[in-house]
Write a protein that holds these residues in place. Structure first.
Motif, PDB file in Angstrom:
ATOM      1  N   GLY A 144     -12.217  72.225  33.852  1.00  0.00           N
ATOM      2  CA  GLY A 144     -11.421  73.412  33.560  1.00  0.00           C
ATOM      3  C   GLY A 144     -10.572  73.848  34.739  1.00  0.00           C
ATOM      4  O   GLY A 144     -10.470  73.154  35.754  1.00  0.00           O
ATOM      5  N   VAL A 145      -9.955  74.988  34.561  1.00  0.00           N
ATOM      6  CA  VAL A 145      -9.069  75.580  35.567  1.00  0.00           C
ATOM      7  C   VAL A 145      -9.691  76.911  35.982  1.00  0.00           C
ATOM      8  O   VAL A 145      -9.817  77.819  35.155  1.00  0.00           O
ATOM      9  CB  VAL A 145      -7.671  75.814  34.976  1.00  0.00           C
ATOM     10  N   PHE A 146     -10.087  77.014  37.240  1.00  0.00           N
ATOM     11  CA  PHE A 146     -10.839  78.183  37.683  1.00  0.00           C
ATOM     12  C   PHE A 146     -10.094  78.893  38.814  1.00  0.00           C
ATOM     13  O   PHE A 146      -9.918  78.325  39.895  1.00  0.00           O
ATOM     14  CB  PHE A 146     -12.228  77.744  38.152  1.00  0.00           C
ATOM     15  N   PRO A 147      -9.651  80.106  38.571  1.00  0.00           N
ATOM     16  CA  PRO A 147      -8.996  80.843  39.647  1.00  0.00           C
ATOM     17  C   PRO A 147      -9.951  81.047  40.820  1.00  0.00           C
ATOM     18  O   PRO A 147     -11.140  81.273  40.627  1.00  0.00           O
ATOM     19  CB  PRO A 147      -8.650  82.191  38.997  1.00  0.00           C
ATOM     20  N   MET A 148      -9.407  80.928  42.017  1.00  0.00           N
ATOM     21  CA  MET A 148     -10.175  81.331  43.195  1.00  0.00           C
ATOM     22  C   MET A 148      -9.333  82.388  43.905  1.00  0.00           C
ATOM     23  O   MET A 148      -8.109  82.284  43.953  1.00  0.00           O
ATOM     24  CB  MET A 148     -10.503  80.126  44.088  1.00  0.00           C
ATOM     25  N   TYR A 149      -9.981  83.414  44.398  1.00  0.00           N
ATOM     26  CA  TYR A 149      -9.197  84.507  44.976  1.00  0.00           C
ATOM     27  C   TYR A 149     -10.013  85.297  45.987  1.00  0.00           C
ATOM     28  O   TYR A 149     -11.238  85.163  46.059  1.00  0.00           O
ATOM     29  CB  TYR A 149      -8.658  85.423  43.873  1.00  0.00           C
ATOM     30  N   CYS A 150      -9.318  86.114  46.739  1.00  0.00           N
ATOM     31  CA  CYS A 150      -9.968  86.967  47.741  1.00  0.00           C
ATOM     32  C   CYS A 150     -10.517  88.207  47.044  1.00  0.00           C
ATOM     33  O   CYS A 150      -9.800  88.889  46.313  1.00  0.00           O
ATOM     34  CB  CYS A 150      -8.975  87.372  48.824  1.00  0.00           C
ATOM     35  N   THR A 151     -11.794  88.495  47.265  1.00  0.00           N
ATOM     36  CA  THR A 151     -12.444  89.623  46.596  1.00  0.00           C
ATOM     37  C   THR A 151     -12.446  90.892  47.440  1.00  0.00           C
ATOM     38  O   THR A 151     -12.992  91.907  47.008  1.00  0.00           O
ATOM     39  CB  THR A 151     -13.902  89.267  46.248  1.00  0.00           C
ATOM     40  N   GLU A 152     -11.874  90.850  48.626  1.00  0.00           N
ATOM     41  CA  GLU A 152     -11.877  92.022  49.506  1.00  0.00           C
ATOM     42  C   GLU A 152     -10.416  92.466  49.708  1.00  0.00           C
ATOM     43  O   GLU A 152      -9.608  91.698  50.235  1.00  0.00           O
ATOM     44  CB  GLU A 152     -12.532  91.651  50.847  1.00  0.00           C
ATOM     45  N   PHE A 153     -10.096  93.647  49.293  1.00  0.00           N
ATOM     46  CA  PHE A 153      -8.717  94.183  49.353  1.00  0.00           C
ATOM     47  C   PHE A 153      -8.260  94.181  50.811  1.00  0.00           C
ATOM     48  O   PHE A 153      -8.575  95.074  51.582  1.00  0.00           O
ATOM     49  CB  PHE A 153      -8.710  95.593  48.801  1.00  0.00           C
ATOM     50  N   CYS A 154      -7.493  93.151  51.190  1.00  0.00           N
ATOM     51  CA  CYS A 154      -7.267  92.867  52.601  1.00  0.00           C
ATOM     52  C   CYS A 154      -5.863  93.219  53.078  1.00  0.00           C
ATOM     53  O   CYS A 154      -5.623  93.351  54.269  1.00  0.00           O
ATOM     54  CB  CYS A 154      -7.540  91.390  52.862  1.00  0.00           C
ATOM     55  N   SER A 155      -4.916  93.321  52.147  1.00  0.00           N
ATOM     56  CA  SER A 155      -3.518  93.469  52.552  1.00  0.00           C
ATOM     57  C   SER A 155      -2.711  93.896  51.344  1.00  0.00           C
ATOM     58  O   SER A 155      -3.204  93.909  50.225  1.00  0.00           O
ATOM     59  CB  SER A 155      -2.989  92.122  53.070  1.00  0.00           C
ATOM     60  N   ALA A 156      -1.442  94.200  51.580  1.00  0.00           N
ATOM     61  CA  ALA A 156      -0.587  94.597  50.467  1.00  0.00           C
ATOM     62  C   ALA A 156      -0.474  93.471  49.438  1.00  0.00           C
ATOM     63  O   ALA A 156      -0.324  93.720  48.253  1.00  0.00           O
ATOM     64  CB  ALA A 156       0.793  94.983  50.990  1.00  0.00           C
ATOM     65  N   LEU A 157      -0.551  92.233  49.898  1.00  0.00           N
ATOM     66  CA  LEU A 157      -0.452  91.101  48.970  1.00  0.00           C
ATOM     67  C   LEU A 157      -1.818  90.460  48.727  1.00  0.00           C
ATOM     68  O   LEU A 157      -1.939  89.235  48.560  1.00  0.00           O
ATOM     69  CB  LEU A 157       0.575  90.096  49.490  1.00  0.00           C
ATOM     70  N   HIS A 158      -2.830  91.302  48.719  1.00  0.00           N
ATOM     71  CA  HIS A 158      -4.201  90.831  48.463  1.00  0.00           C
ATOM     72  C   HIS A 158      -4.329  90.163  47.105  1.00  0.00           C
ATOM     73  O   HIS A 158      -5.007  89.138  46.965  1.00  0.00           O
ATOM     74  CB  HIS A 158      -5.154  92.031  48.582  1.00  0.00           C
ATOM     75  N   LEU A 159      -3.698  90.720  46.091  1.00  0.00           N
ATOM     76  CA  LEU A 159      -3.827  90.130  44.749  1.00  0.00           C
ATOM     77  C   LEU A 159      -3.212  88.741  44.689  1.00  0.00           C
ATOM     78  O   LEU A 159      -3.563  87.919  43.852  1.00  0.00           O
ATOM     79  CB  LEU A 159      -3.169  91.024  43.695  1.00  0.00           C
ATOM     80  N   GLU A 160      -2.265  88.489  45.586  1.00  0.00           N
ATOM     81  CA  GLU A 160      -1.621  87.174  45.645  1.00  0.00           C
ATOM     82  C   GLU A 160      -2.433  86.188  46.495  1.00  0.00           C
ATOM     83  O   GLU A 160      -2.079  85.010  46.584  1.00  0.00           O
ATOM     84  CB  GLU A 160      -0.208  87.313  46.226  1.00  0.00           C
ATOM     85  N   MET A 161      -3.504  86.666  47.143  1.00  0.00           N
ATOM     86  CA  MET A 161      -4.353  85.763  47.934  1.00  0.00           C
ATOM     87  C   MET A 161      -5.272  85.037  46.960  1.00  0.00           C
ATOM     88  O   MET A 161      -6.428  85.423  46.747  1.00  0.00           O
ATOM     89  CB  MET A 161      -5.138  86.548  48.980  1.00  0.00           C
ATOM     90  N   ALA A 162      -4.699  84.007  46.356  1.00  0.00           N
ATOM     91  CA  ALA A 162      -5.371  83.354  45.229  1.00  0.00           C
ATOM     92  C   ALA A 162      -4.909  81.912  45.130  1.00  0.00           C
ATOM     93  O   ALA A 162      -3.938  81.495  45.776  1.00  0.00           O
ATOM     94  CB  ALA A 162      -5.046  84.090  43.930  1.00  0.00           C
ATOM     95  N   GLY A 163      -5.612  81.154  44.344  1.00  0.00           N
ATOM     96  CA  GLY A 163      -5.245  79.773  44.096  1.00  0.00           C
ATOM     97  C   GLY A 163      -6.073  79.250  42.937  1.00  0.00           C
ATOM     98  O   GLY A 163      -6.654  80.034  42.184  1.00  0.00           O
TER      99      GLY A 163
END
Lengths: 659, 659
Positions: free
Chosen positions: B634-653
């Motif tokens: 499957g396809v599983f998002p991986m992302y940062c779970t700690e609100f780290c920056s203005a572009l935290h939601l974009e810290m993903a892959g």
């Protein structure tokens, strides 16, 4: 001059005190408050305490506005998400004392959550992929609403990491249900509820092929999708009814935050999005990292959805495809039926907040300096007139930006999220500038900025996203704490800052560390709307809200051997378990059935069997079942884990496993 | 009368204010404190706030004694056990704000604890029976000491349910080690440390056959045993050295609380016990329940152990039996070598607290109304003279009760636990009477009782069990909360009540709800003794305190396939992971090696893979390894779970698993 004091003399003395920098003292008049304890016990005047503790006048005011005397109750209750703590944090306002962590997506032994059979099954119930999950990433709590106002009955929360929704009953502050649509892999724009909690909204975050399918990243645009899930809530049973729920396919942008319309916008909902560039990263392969690729466009899209019409449409199977058991309205069908529209929003949008009157929608841009105020009358006019500027890649009609907005508020660097008060003001969190910006809805002008510490994410105002906000308090949910608190190692607490918004200027009242969890979002409800119960009817399984078939009454304790193993019917009451000695054979399946037969408020008992990982917590009247195999020979103490009485340590016995 | 104010005029005005019930105002003199913010922003006088919020003068004093202005640090830090929450709760005093929950015996996803390979193995490391444990029952935290005083370096806690001890390093407030002796099934009288933290003491609670053996309950007296474990602490590495630890066999009473001697009693330790009746329950078989059977005797025994001599003896293998790898001094050997004595203690004893000078030991009786004060000079005299009144069933010499005590203090119903201040007073918690009793060590008389809410278990005083208590604060750890807080369902928080003991009379300052966990015991240390670090050297494994062999530097990110699977060397930094896209084949073993390459304080990143239960939290510089099998396509998002920056939601892959 030992004379009867006159009003004039007093006024003069007060003036003098003011000159001494003590103008906040009690010279303002008003009725005298009787002293109810002797001031001499503490022997300290306000002046002495200010001096000794370095308190300013503002500090004294803040202290007196937040201090809750022993036994007095807070005025508001915050329900904050616990982030990847997987729980919900309940906080009293104005004292900012944490009242309870509610376990939701992972086991929590103090509450016995995830240890008995019932809650173990509950945690497992929402897993898309069959993996045993032990955590969740709770982002957005939503209180149930009646006519657009919090009613204090239920709370809904999402798990961003695994695209799950949980239902918490505020009758007992316990998680009752966890659901997964089977469609999406992650969510963000949920939970939000429609004005009468007809539906709980769950918007996806990171696009993926529906229903757990695989497709290479090169097929992102063609195969990966977002979705909006409309979970039907059945208030009569306090549970989501998956059979009456449906979904709408959305483009593979990254959907962000949602909000339900209300009053003027009742029947509609809104969800913003970022990464309309459909960037997929690839920074090891020379592509720009996601945060750059997803931030190229000056505008992304706010989606506008007619959910009432969509629900009508979804009721007819001809209009949906069933995917993973869920009826899905395709983008094509949504467009053909005027359910789905888009309007541009600048830039890297975050926050999507409908005003109390339902007439406008406020969206901020993380990389913009504005909050944009969309006007529903204008939007509805464009929709009704089919006045579109074009369609996006997926055929969704796009409204003209300028024609859709009333205006923009110059907020500052990194605006994120907006809530409202009772006097026509909005409060927007500003991450990069690290302030709360207060602005006038009437003339779209900022009237005040309050620095917060540091880098505020979301904020909440008292009932600030309902049809009737209370004002009074705003809480800044800051993401960085740095120098705020006594240092506790590299991992710092978050910092909630309570702000008094009742006066002409905002006053920072209180710094509150968050000791566990990473709250993203919260709602604040008037405490008198909550009416939790003090105990359960004897033998209750809180998950079914009914008497468990294995409930045990006093005098009916017994040990029975059946085909499926040994059944132990046990009661707990101060200060013993009955039976207090249990002997089983190695390999037997053990079914523990335990009822706390206490009726007194707060008479909770814990029960554990050492080395067998058996641990439960039973509130008065509660029943739990635990099943395990006695696979190891030995002598295992079992005891009460909750200090219940003077002879609590004696509330013990033995679980013996013989060869 | 608009004249220059005179001292007399002011005094008169103040007198008048006092008559108005406002005698605590700032008329007491002292230097004026400059106003650092405008009082007009809040616009409320003390009088108005008192009236509006129903505050008494005592409330105002309490508010001003506990309020911490934004950014100011607390004076003391409490380390409280979390009970069957399995954690440690860190609290600032006087604000009573919870600063951090430290995960110890169970997984905690916010901290990523129990998710990476290292901490998963840590949690598994202490299991006697091979069972995977996911919780513990933390009872007694002990701060490390130097010369009998807290040194702020380490914290030790026990797990009552599974007889484990954990070591927490206060450099990073992280759990470093969990040990189990292999001997006992449950513990209670630990942790307590010897004056220079040479040993960490762990006393058993519920007797069982040693080393996990089975014996029927009928063999309780002959085969079940208690023990005192002496864990050798190696401060040079900050870990317990099991190879240099030893144990002493104790009778099958239920050992309760311990304390180490100090100064006058250095080299000795004390542990009380209940159930010298050796009752075993059997309430289904017509026997009295445990709490009755264990409460027949008017006296139980306080055990007195010469640990320094025991340690010397245990160093010679001839003096011990090796059981489960642990050298054990038998009761017989202990008696033969004058290591172990008993003295009666009334009734159902609880609490065993050595006075700051080390000269006396205070024991309370749950079913007694006294605190008994044993005098070391008298005890030592009896021991040296071999002046015994007999031996118990197991041959242990018994000292005469009357000859061993200086006296008894008439405390009240249900005294439990005693701590001390700097002025010669002791504070005893009184469960049934639900008060804190303050009494004079000099004349053994109660001088004051303060009601608490409700049913206090243990209490703590500022550095109150060291050689130099601070006084100032006592905290009552109440077990029942009832009407104290906004109701949050049948499961209530506990209630810590902060008491000011600096004045002539005790003043109740603050009610603090405990939102998670059931604290039993705590210690309170001066905050300036704590010096935690802000970040880790890049690539650090906090468990080994060294650079992890798989640490990743910026620019060295890579994906390597080896015989044991695919190794992903990843970095995290605002606002991306590198690599941000990972594709593996179904069935491959995935070794994630991730370093947070941030150096900024508080720049924590989380990392998760949705639906794969992968979740970690990396503080600046921290490294973690995670191993799992990619068993689902499957396809599983991986992302940062700690609100780290203005572009935290974009810290993903994306983590893609192809067939």
């Amino acid at each position: 001059m030992n004379q009867v004091i006159t009003r004039a003399t007093l006024a003069t003395a007060c003036g003098s005190l003011a000159l001494l920098g003590l103008g906040f003292t009690s010279c303002g008049g008003g009725n005298p408050t009787p002293s109810n304890t002797s001031g001499s016990t503490s022997g300290s005047s306000v002046q002495e305490l200010m001096s000794a503790r370095g308190l300013s006048e503002a500090d004294v005011t803040a202290a007196l506005k937040t201090y809750m005397p022993s036994g007095k109750k807070d005025e508001y209750v915050i329900f904050a998400s616990g982030g990847h703590g997987g729980n919900v944090i309940t906080i009293g306002v104005p004292s900012m004392r944490i009242l309870k962590y509610i376990a939701v997506f992972g086991p929590e032994p103090w509450q016995g959550y995830g240890y008995g059979d019932q809650t173990s099954d509950l945690i497992k119930s929402g897993n898309l992929e069959g993996e045993d999950l032990s955590w969740g990433d709770v982002h957005h709590p939503a209180l149930s609403e009646t006519a657009g106002d919090y009613d204090g009955e239920y709370l809904f929360v999402n798990d961003k990491a695994n695209a799950r929704i949980a239902v918490i009953d505020l009758k007992d502050f316990a998680t009752k249900q966890i659901v997964q649509s089977g469609l999406i892999e992650s969510d963000h724009g949920g939970c939000f509820v429609t004005p009468d909690t007809e539906y709980v909204l769950e918007g996806s975050q990171y696009p993926a092929p529906f229903a757990g399918a695989y497709a290479p990243i090169s097929e992102f645009q063609s195969t990966y999708r977002g979705a909006m899930i409309f979970w039907k809530f059945d208030r009569s049973i306090g549970r989501i009814d998956k059979s009456k729920s449906f979904a709408m396919e959305l483009p593979p942008y990254m959907q962000d935050l949602s909000d339900s319309g209300k009053l003027a916008t009742d029947g509609w909902m809104f969800v913003n999005s970022f990464n309309t560039e459909m960037a997929v990263g690839g920074n090891m392969e020379g592509e720009p990292p996601m945060e750059s690729g997803a931030s190229q466009n000056d505008m992304d899209y706010l989606s506008i959805i007619n959910w009432k019409k969509a629900a009508e449409l979804a009721a007819n199977p001809a209009n949906t495809s069933i995917i993973a058991g869920m009826p899905v309205i395709s983008i094509e069908t949504a467009v053909a039926n005027d359910l789905l529209f888009e309007v541009p929003e600048p830039k890297s949008p975050h926050g999507c907040d409908v005003t109390p009157d339902g007439k406008e929608i406020v969206v901020s841009g993380k990389l913009d300096t504005h909050a944009t105020v969309y006007n529903w009358e204008k939007i509805k006019g464009l929709i009704d007139a089919k006045d579109f500027v074009g369609n996006d890649t997926f055929g969704i009609p796009i409204l003209d930006f300028e024609k859709s907005i009333r205006g923009q508020v110059e907020i500052g660097l990194g605006p994120l999220h907006t809530q409202f008060d009772a006097d026509g003001f909005a409060y927007t969190s500003v991450f990069i500038e690290t302030v709360v910006a207060k602005w006038s809805l009437k003339d779209l002008k900022v009237v005040e900025k309050l620095p917060v510490h540091y880098n505020i994410g979301h904020l909440m105002a008292a009932e600030g996203d309902t049809v009737s906000p209370d004002g009074k308090y705003v809480v800044a949910m800051n993401k960085w704490a740095l120098d705020r608190f006594q240092a506790v190692g590299p991992l710092l607490p978050q910092n909630f800052q309570l702000v008094d918004v009742s006066g002409e200027s905002m006053q920072l009242l209180y710094d509150m560390p968050l000791p566990l969890g990473e709250p993203h979002y919260a709602q604040m409800i008037k405490a008198d709307k909550l009416h939790p119960e003090e105990s359960y009817p004897l033998g209750t399984d809180p998950l079914t809200d009914s008497i468990d078939p294995f409930a045990v009454k006093a005098g009916e304790e017994r040990i029975e051997r059946k085909a499926d193993g040994v059944h132990i019917y046990m009661t707990a009451v101060r200060s013993h378990f009955k039976p207090d000695t249990v002997t089983v054979k190695k390999g037997e399946t053990v079914h523990m059935h335990m009822t706390n037969i206490e009726t007194a408020h707060d008479a909770t008992h814990g029960f554990c069997i050492g080395s067998y990982n058996v641990n439960i917590s039973l509130e008065p009247g509660e029943h739990s079942n635990m099943t395990f195999v006695a696979d190891r020979v030995g002598v295992f103490p079992m005891y009460c884990t909750e200090f219940c009485s003077a002879l609590h340590l004696e509330m013990a016995g033995y679980f013996l496993v013989e060869e």
